[in-house]
Design an enzyme around this catalytic site. Structure first.
Site, PDB file in Angstrom:
ATOM      1  N   ASP A   1      -0.839   6.294   6.745  1.00  0.00           N
ATOM      2  CA  ASP A   1      -0.924   4.861   7.019  1.00  0.00           C
ATOM      3  C   ASP A   1      -1.738   4.634   8.295  1.00  0.00           C
ATOM      4  OD1 ASP A   1      -0.491   2.204   6.578  1.00  0.00           O
ATOM      5  OD2 ASP A   1       1.574   2.179   7.311  1.00  0.00           O
TER       6      ASP A   1
ATOM      7  N   LYS B   1       0.826  -1.211   0.000  1.00  0.00           N
ATOM      8  CA  LYS B   1       0.000   0.000   0.000  1.00  0.00           C
ATOM      9  C   LYS B   1       0.864   1.268   0.000  1.00  0.00           C
ATOM     10  CE  LYS B   1      -2.431  -1.676   3.555  1.00  0.00           C
ATOM     11  NZ  LYS B   1      -2.217  -3.136   3.480  1.00  0.00           N
ATOM     12  N   THR B   2       1.887   1.287   0.845  1.00  0.00           N
ATOM     13  CA  THR B   2       2.774   2.454   0.902  1.00  0.00           C
ATOM     14  C   THR B   2       3.535   2.612  -0.405  1.00  0.00           C
ATOM     15  OG1 THR B   2       3.046   2.104   3.284  1.00  0.00           O
ATOM     16  CG2 THR B   2       4.612   3.569   2.213  1.00  0.00           C
TER      17      THR B   2
ATOM     18  N   ARG C   1       6.092  -8.545   1.103  1.00  0.00           N
ATOM     19  CA  ARG C   1       6.995  -8.192   2.211  1.00  0.00           C
ATOM     20  C   ARG C   1       7.643  -9.434   2.801  1.00  0.00           C
ATOM     21  NH1 ARG C   1       4.164  -4.914   6.739  1.00  0.00           N
ATOM     22  NH2 ARG C   1       4.234  -3.292   5.142  1.00  0.00           N
TER      23      ARG C   1
ATOM     24  N   THR D   1      -5.578  -1.678   7.340  1.00  0.00           N
ATOM     25  CA  THR D   1      -5.817  -3.119   7.331  1.00  0.00           C
ATOM     26  C   THR D   1      -7.222  -3.423   7.844  1.00  0.00           C
ATOM     27  OG1 THR D   1      -4.839  -3.276   9.545  1.00  0.00           O
ATOM     28  CG2 THR D   1      -3.379  -3.664   7.665  1.00  0.00           C
TER      29      THR D   1
END
Length: 354
Positions: free
Chosen positions: A126, A81-82, A234, A175
């Site tokens: 975030d 997302k980032t 990740r 999330t």
């Protein structure tokens, strides 16, 4: 493009090769984390349908010479997302400011960031579901009308003023989309869920990461790592580094299927991507609670962990893979989990198939 990260008052700047770069900035830019992040859509692997939609929205915004609509990304952690927010800013030729909701505790924190924006900037927040009520209310007019509503004076001299804010794009990531208040969620013009990656997509991610790390990796080795990466880039990138360490010591730095399997076996990550905690959770439901259902708080106590960690870290993947079922009465094992892990079946069978 200049990227400014506002997190706990720490600021890093990443500049393009056209700008002057100090030694400190060069060192940050050349780090593994900076290099591994895609800089444009062509480098960004996965989320194909999302990328197609965003490309159209970005192109339309450019033709209108207007900022992109506010965007909300939601989904499990580690899916990019980032990174995607940074890619969007790059595609819009815009600066991006990155922060997180827990860092915006006081009204002056969010006001300060909004007042520092320039026309066309991207603001990425975030964990936006953790914004407090006051910060949310400050954001509402800024998102809708590009104004800040503020008050000055005291008691009888109190008056309200409106301060203009440059037109910007807010990108929120969470999330827990369900934890956002309706007024905040409804102010996002573009809302997308990021999905878990397929093994094929993760294989591409791993091969790209291995190339950046300058580690010789064949496709079978990359596939072996991808299968155990829980559908998450990740995690895949983290495992590549661990397998690289093993390959450096045991196999002259080359990663193939044998190297990857041996390294991940030592890390106790099985062929489904489950680690010791995942397997312990399934085993507890099997042996202590006859396959379930069992309440989340009870399960957390038995596992020696907290309920939030189980819900946020372990459950999403176990449910997505079909090992765990959420029911109104609690969590219970699926027949698939019993078959895969040879879990006890006597009382479980009765609970599962009634």
């Amino acid at each position: 493009m200049t990227i400014i990260s506002d997190d706990n008052n720490i600021k890093h700047k990443i500049k393009t090769k056209n700008e002057d770069t100090t030694p400190a900035e060069t060192s940050f830019d050349m780090s593994f984390e900076a290099n591994i992040r895609p800089k444009c859509f062509d480098e960004y692997i996965g989320q194909s349908s999302l990328k197609s939609t965003l490309k159209i929205s970005i192109e339309a915004a450019k033709k209108r010479d207007m900022p992109l609509d506010h965007i909300l990304f939601y989904g499990p952690p580690g899916l990019g997302k980032t990174t995607l927010a940074s890619v969007i800013a790059a595609e819009m030729n815009a600066n991006i400011k990155i922060t997180s909701a827990p860092a915006l505790e006081r009204p002056r924190d969010i006001i300060g960031i909004l007042m520092s924006l320039k026309a066309g900037d991207v603001l990425f927040i975030d964990e936006i579901h953790r914004l407090n009520k006051i910060s949310e209310e400050i954001l509402y007019p800024a998102m809708e009308d590009f104004y800040l509503d503020m008050t000055t004076g005291k008691s009888q001299t109190l008056k309200s003023i409106r301060i203009p804010v440059p037109k910007f794009t807010l990108i929120g990531a969470t999330t827990k989309a369900g934890s956002l208040s309706s007024p905040l969620r409804d102010r996002f013009g573009i809302i997308h869920r990021l999905e878990f990656y397929s093994d094929e997509e993760l294989t591409q991610v791993i091969l790209r990461t291995a190339k950046i790390l300058d580690v010789e990796t064949d496709e079978k080795g990359a596939i072996a790592i991808a299968r155990r990466s829980r559908g998450t880039p990740r995690i895949a990138n983290r495992l590549v580094k661990r397998v690289r360490d093993y390959a450096t010591v045991k196999y002259n730095g080359k990663i193939n299927e044998k190297t990857a399997d041996e390294a991940l076996d030592i890390l106790q990550i099985d062929k489904f991507g489950l680690d010791n905690t995942d397997r312990a959770l399934l085993k507890i439901i099997s042996e202590k609670y006859n396959g379930g259902p069992v309440g989340i708080e009870t399960l957390a106590t038995a596992l020696g962990d907290d309920a939030k960690t189980i819900e946020d870290v372990y459950e999403p993947y176990l449910v997505q893979k079909g090992f765990l079922q959420r029911t109104p009465r609690g969590r219970k094992l699926s027949p698939f989990a019993c078959k895969c892990f040879n879990l006890k079946y006597t009382e479980i069978q009765k609970n599962l198939f009634d």
